[in-house]
Design an enzyme around this catalytic site. Structure first.
Site, mmCIF file in Angstrom:
data_model
loop_
_atom_site.group_PDB
_atom_site.id
_atom_site.type_symbol
_atom_site.label_atom_id
_atom_site.label_comp_id
_atom_site.label_asym_id
_atom_site.label_seq_id
_atom_site.Cartn_x
_atom_site.Cartn_y
_atom_site.Cartn_z
ATOM 1 N N ASN A 12 0.709 -1.092 0.066
ATOM 2 C CA ASN A 12 -0.058 -0.072 0.160
ATOM 3 C C ASN A 12 0.926 1.224 0.083
ATOM 4 O O ASN A 12 1.448 1.651 1.015
ATOM 5 C CB ASN A 12 -0.834 0.109 1.211
ATOM 6 C CG ASN A 12 -1.767 1.025 1.473
ATOM 7 O OD1 ASN A 12 -1.905 1.865 0.245
ATOM 8 N ND2 ASN A 12 -2.112 1.422 2.277
ATOM 9 N N TRP A 13 0.995 1.877 -1.288
ATOM 10 C CA TRP A 13 1.737 2.960 -1.218
ATOM 11 C C TRP A 13 1.366 4.134 -0.628
ATOM 12 O O TRP A 13 1.857 5.144 -0.391
ATOM 13 C CB TRP A 13 2.122 3.433 -2.701
ATOM 14 C CG TRP A 13 2.775 2.296 -3.361
ATOM 15 C CD1 TRP A 13 3.385 1.125 -3.278
ATOM 16 C CD2 TRP A 13 3.125 2.398 -4.737
ATOM 17 N NE1 TRP A 13 3.703 0.444 -4.009
ATOM 18 C CE2 TRP A 13 3.827 1.036 -5.168
ATOM 19 C CE3 TRP A 13 3.247 3.447 -5.843
ATOM 20 C CZ2 TRP A 13 4.528 1.042 -6.432
ATOM 21 C CZ3 TRP A 13 3.896 3.582 -7.221
ATOM 22 C CH2 TRP A 13 4.281 2.043 -7.543
ATOM 23 N N LYS A 14 -0.025 4.367 -0.183
ATOM 24 C CA LYS A 14 -0.480 5.511 0.232
ATOM 25 C C LYS A 14 -0.343 6.647 -0.394
ATOM 26 O O LYS A 14 -0.520 6.660 -1.777
ATOM 27 C CB LYS A 14 -0.008 5.803 1.799
ATOM 28 C CG LYS A 14 -0.255 4.415 2.633
ATOM 29 C CD LYS A 14 -0.103 4.437 4.258
ATOM 30 C CE LYS A 14 -0.184 3.213 4.921
ATOM 31 N NZ LYS A 14 0.089 3.190 6.163
ATOM 32 N N HIS A 98 -9.446 0.714 5.179
ATOM 33 C CA HIS A 98 -8.224 0.900 5.924
ATOM 34 C C HIS A 98 -8.414 1.696 7.063
ATOM 35 O O HIS A 98 -9.115 2.735 6.910
ATOM 36 C CB HIS A 98 -7.058 1.585 4.873
ATOM 37 C CG HIS A 98 -5.717 1.507 5.487
ATOM 38 N ND1 HIS A 98 -5.448 2.510 6.184
ATOM 39 C CD2 HIS A 98 -4.656 0.579 5.084
ATOM 40 C CE1 HIS A 98 -4.008 2.315 6.404
ATOM 41 N NE2 HIS A 98 -3.694 1.192 6.024
ATOM 42 N N GLU A 100 -6.872 4.399 8.190
ATOM 43 C CA GLU A 100 -6.631 5.736 7.851
ATOM 44 C C GLU A 100 -8.028 6.303 7.215
ATOM 45 O O GLU A 100 -8.002 7.479 7.386
ATOM 46 C CB GLU A 100 -5.500 5.961 7.071
ATOM 47 C CG GLU A 100 -4.135 5.469 7.718
ATOM 48 C CD GLU A 100 -2.715 5.077 7.041
ATOM 49 O OE1 GLU A 100 -1.783 5.068 7.465
ATOM 50 O OE2 GLU A 100 -2.852 5.473 5.493
ATOM 51 N N GLU A 170 -4.990 -5.150 10.769
ATOM 52 C CA GLU A 170 -3.923 -4.310 10.917
ATOM 53 C C GLU A 170 -4.387 -3.510 12.178
ATOM 54 O O GLU A 170 -5.192 -2.814 12.405
ATOM 55 C CB GLU A 170 -4.101 -3.171 9.747
ATOM 56 C CG GLU A 170 -5.318 -2.786 9.264
ATOM 57 C CD GLU A 170 -5.556 -1.380 8.721
ATOM 58 O OE1 GLU A 170 -4.537 -0.979 8.280
ATOM 59 O OE2 GLU A 170 -6.603 -0.823 8.764
ATOM 60 N N GLY A 176 2.986 2.371 10.805
ATOM 61 C CA GLY A 176 3.780 3.345 10.570
ATOM 62 C C GLY A 176 4.434 3.915 12.005
ATOM 63 O O GLY A 176 5.051 5.136 12.061
ATOM 64 N N SER A 216 3.718 -2.182 10.445
ATOM 65 C CA SER A 216 5.131 -2.118 10.328
ATOM 66 C C SER A 216 5.872 -3.294 9.998
ATOM 67 O O SER A 216 6.803 -3.998 10.686
ATOM 68 C CB SER A 216 5.634 -1.710 11.836
ATOM 69 O OG SER A 216 5.090 -0.461 12.140
ATOM 70 N N GLY A 237 3.047 -1.326 4.239
ATOM 71 C CA GLY A 237 3.036 0.163 4.100
ATOM 72 C C GLY A 237 4.253 0.738 3.685
ATOM 73 O O GLY A 237 4.780 0.530 2.535
ATOM 74 N N GLY A 238 5.040 1.355 4.553
ATOM 75 C CA GLY A 238 6.194 2.012 4.496
ATOM 76 C C GLY A 238 7.228 1.212 3.522
ATOM 77 O O GLY A 238 8.008 1.702 2.607
#
Length: 258
Positions: A12-14, A98, A100, A170, A176, A216, A237-238
């Site tokens: 997931n590049w967000k 998600h 967010e 999640e 993150g 993470s 994610g990151g």
């Protein structure tokens, strides 16, 4: 390894990557992962680069996903994206619910249910996110929150469609933050999710559902996570934003397919 469930690793590049940056990342991932057969690999870029990334992936085994969709097929919904638009850009997957989206944009279980319904109607694979906030975990409400997300978020899903759904657990407190649930904590919740799905639908259908862990995830912890019986992959994610880290996550996930 459970032969019913092919492991799935999704990135997931967000809200990251311009077109040129996306091209560089995808070309690198193609070099590293395009012959991958045992793990389903997915990238979920922002809307603005979906078509470009879709064209680059071409016949490559890496799948394309979006980060959200709207539940109506078309109309006066400024700023929204329909399932048919995603498919036209080359998408096969879509992330729904998600944390967010819930935290910043008012996503509700009712909306999640309608989005899942639309995705399934349009033959998109929904990656449905569930998970608790830190204060909810500290109050012992993890299972209560996850149950609420699942029961209501899948309320419009039919039993015969369940195997097309991917669930992503999640824990919000691990997204993150550099913190992650231990492999045992992840397995505990994943096992609960599978049992709950069995109660809501049936055990045979639940046994086929792939449940990802998200929070993470990095090359250093993916192998231990994948050793767990009910962990079928990861929503990354990151660490999905660089060629080296994402490709290493996929390669080290082979603990479940070796």
């Amino acid at each position: 390894m459970n032969l019913l469930r092919k492991p799935i690793i999704a990135g997931n590049w967000k809200m990251n990557k311009t077109i040129s940056e996306a091209i560089e990342l995808v070309n690198g991932l193609k070099r590293e992962l395009c012959d991958e057969e045992e793990i389903e690999v997915v990238v979920c870029p922002p809307y603005t680069v979906l078509s470009e990334v879709g064209e680059l992936l071409g016949e490559c085994c890496i799948g394309l996903g979006a980060q959200d969709l709207f539940w109506e097929s078309n109309g006066a919904y400024t700023g929204e994206i329909s399932a048919s638009m995603l498919k036209d850009a080359g998408c096969r997957y879509v992330i729904i619910g998600h944390s967010e989206r819930r935290q910043y944009f008012g996503e509700t279980n009712d909306r999640v249910a309608k989005k899942v319904r639309r995705a399934l109607d349009e033959k998109l694979i929904p990656i449905v996110c569930v998970g608790e906030r830190l204060e909810e975990r500290e109050k012992g409400k993890t299972f209560e929150v996850v149950k609420d997300h699942l029961v209501n978020g899948l309320s419009l899903t039919k039993k015969e469609e369940l195997h097309e759904v991917v669930i992503a657990y999640e824990p919000v407190w691990a997204i993150g933050t550099g913190k992650n649930a231990t492999a045992a904590q992840a397995e505990e919740v994943h096992s609960f999710i599978r049992k709950l799905l069995g109660d809501l639908f049936d055990k045979s259908s639940a046994a086929k559902v792939r449940i990802q862990y998200g929070g993470s995830v990095k090359p250093e912890n993916i192998a231990e996570l994948m050793e767990q019986k009910d962990v079928d992959g990861a929503l990354v994610g990151g660490a999905s934003l660089t060629i080296e880290s994402f490709s290493q996550i996929v390669k080290r996930a082979h603990i479940r397919v070796s």
